[in-house]
Motif scaffolding. Structure first.
Motif, PDB file in Angstrom:
ATOM      1  N   ASN A  89       0.812  -1.214   0.000  1.00  0.00           N
ATOM      2  CA  ASN A  89       0.000   0.000   0.000  1.00  0.00           C
ATOM      3  C   ASN A  89       0.844   1.263   0.000  1.00  0.00           C
ATOM      4  O   ASN A  89       0.526   2.231  -0.672  1.00  0.00           O
ATOM      5  N   TYR A  90       1.920   1.288   0.779  1.00  0.00           N
ATOM      6  CA  TYR A  90       2.749   2.487   0.899  1.00  0.00           C
ATOM      7  C   TYR A  90       4.163   2.267   0.402  1.00  0.00           C
ATOM      8  O   TYR A  90       4.825   3.187  -0.036  1.00  0.00           O
ATOM      9  N   ILE A  91       4.642   1.057   0.530  1.00  0.00           N
ATOM     10  CA  ILE A  91       6.018   0.771   0.114  1.00  0.00           C
ATOM     11  C   ILE A  91       6.035  -0.636  -0.476  1.00  0.00           C
ATOM     12  O   ILE A  91       5.419  -1.551   0.068  1.00  0.00           O
ATOM     13  N   SER A  92       6.679  -0.790  -1.624  1.00  0.00           N
ATOM     14  CA  SER A  92       6.728  -2.110  -2.246  1.00  0.00           C
ATOM     15  C   SER A  92       8.101  -2.326  -2.857  1.00  0.00           C
ATOM     16  O   SER A  92       8.904  -1.397  -2.933  1.00  0.00           O
ATOM     17  N   MET A  93       8.355  -3.559  -3.284  1.00  0.00           N
ATOM     18  CA  MET A  93       9.718  -3.877  -3.723  1.00  0.00           C
ATOM     19  C   MET A  93       9.704  -4.689  -5.012  1.00  0.00           C
ATOM     20  O   MET A  93       8.847  -5.542  -5.219  1.00  0.00           O
TER      21      MET A  93
END
Ligand SMILES: Nc1ncnc2c1ncn2[C@@H]1O[C@H](COP(=O)(O)OP(=O)(O)OP(=O)(O)O)[C@@H](O)[C@H]1O
Ligand code: SF4
Ligand SMILES: [Mg+2]
Length: 317
Positions: A89-93
């Motif tokens: 939702n806010y940080i992904s990789m």
């Protein structure tokens, strides 16, 4: 989300026979909304551990301290449920090899729509519309047909595009991409770098790479890591045009030059300290031609975007 992501005094340590040893050594970093920053440094400098710990997905043996502030939450101290909610939702990789992150026995469509529905109240049809929209925006040709494919039915380049779609589908504030093009051939690499440069929507990008040329091509700001520390950072033009840290200069000199009038490839001699090695003073001193007694007596602090007692002046070669 319009707030910056703030990393404060982040430390990642692993157990050694002599106690815990830090591989990320108290990093401070602010990433502004929509910014594209590159984390560069040689193998083992702590780039991946920095990225993983920002998402709270570091190896279980690692001890993480400090703060990673996303929105109003500190990812380091957040409980598992909160951290899971923030991831995606806010940080992904995005990883080097998408096959390790995609489920081989499920279609692209089912994996992407599951991720949308996990984070949003949406019907199946609405989720599928979003999947189609994001696959189109990351440049998947014939996305409607591709949605029905399994990961192994796609080429490496398309799989990486799907991985980027998965990272972007819930409109995160930040995507961390760890060497996302290393496994791809040169033409496809250029296409994926193009996508990272201009296809990320409102998401900020933290691109992890050992390749300064790639960093300069895609990002606005370059952050140079050495042996667990940030040693220099600045806008791309400054880092390339006027690198002040001897290590940054060494990295630049190690880029192959196509212009024959320029000096040949000069990799930095020596190697960084190992995880168990105790170093007094600057961790680059044993490889630095500018090192003096001050450098081995104490460690330079990171001030004015630089950690070095004797900044190099003059135009880079
Ligand atoms: N599970 C682990 N246990 C102990 N040490 C580890 C573990 N994972 C990584 N390390 C150590 O942490 C340090 C930083 O590793 P990291 O993978 O972050 O480097 P990197 O900059 O991403 O390198 P590369 O460019 O090769 O990917 C290295 O010294 C590595 O050996
Ligand atoms: S502090 Fe000294 S040893 Fe370290 S990079 Fe600067 S000049 Fe070199
Ligand atoms: Mg790595």
């Amino acid at each position: 989300m319009s707030k910056a992501i703030e990393v404060k005094n982040l430390q990642v340590s692993f157990p050694t026979p002599n106690g815990y040893s830090a591989v990320v050594r108290g990093i401070d970093l602010t990433i502004k909304p929509g910014e594209r920053i590159a984390i560069v440094g040689e193998s083992g400098s702590g780039k991946t551990m920095l990225g993983l710990s920002m998402l709270g997905i570091q190896p279980s043996s690692a001890k993480v301290t400090g703060e990673v502030i996303i929105g109003d939450v500190d990812m380091v101290s957040a409980n598992d449920a909160t951290a899971r909610k923030l991831r995606g939702n806010y940080i992904s990789m995005v990883f080097q090899e998408p096959l390790t992150s995609l489920n081989p026995v499920r279609t692209i469509s089912s994996q992407l729509s599951e991720s949308v529905r996990r984070h949003n109240k949406m019907s199946k049809a609405e989720a599928e519309d979003r999947v189609l929209e994001i696959l189109t925006s990351v440049g998947i040709p014939a996305p409607k047909e591709r949605m029905k494919s399994y990961p192994h039915q796609l080429s490496g380049g398309l799989r990486q595009r799907v991985m980027i779609a998965l990272a972007l589908i819930n409109k995160p504030a930040l995507v961390v991409a760890d060497e996302p093009t290393t496994a791809l051939d040169a033409t496809i690499q250029a296409q994926i770098l193009d996508l990272l440069r201009s296809g990320m929507g409102d998401a900020a990008l933290m691109l992890i790479t050992h390749d300064l040329a790639v960093a300069a091509d895609v990002c606005n700001r370059i952050v140079v890591m050495y042996a667990g520390n940030i040693v220099e950072q600045g806008p791309v033009a400054e880092i390339l045009g006027n690198p002040r840290h001897p290590y940054t200069r060494g990295l630049l000199n190690a880029i192959p030059k196509f212009d024959k009038a320029r000096p040949p490839l000069m990799p930095i001699p020596g190697s960084p300290p190992t995880i168990t090695e105790v170093v007094s003073g600057c961790r680059f001193a044993s490889r630095c031609s500018y090192a003096d007694s001050q450098c081995t007596a104490s460690e330079p602090k990171f001030v004015d975007n630089l950690a070095c007692f004797h900044p190099v002046v003059g135009v880079s070669q």
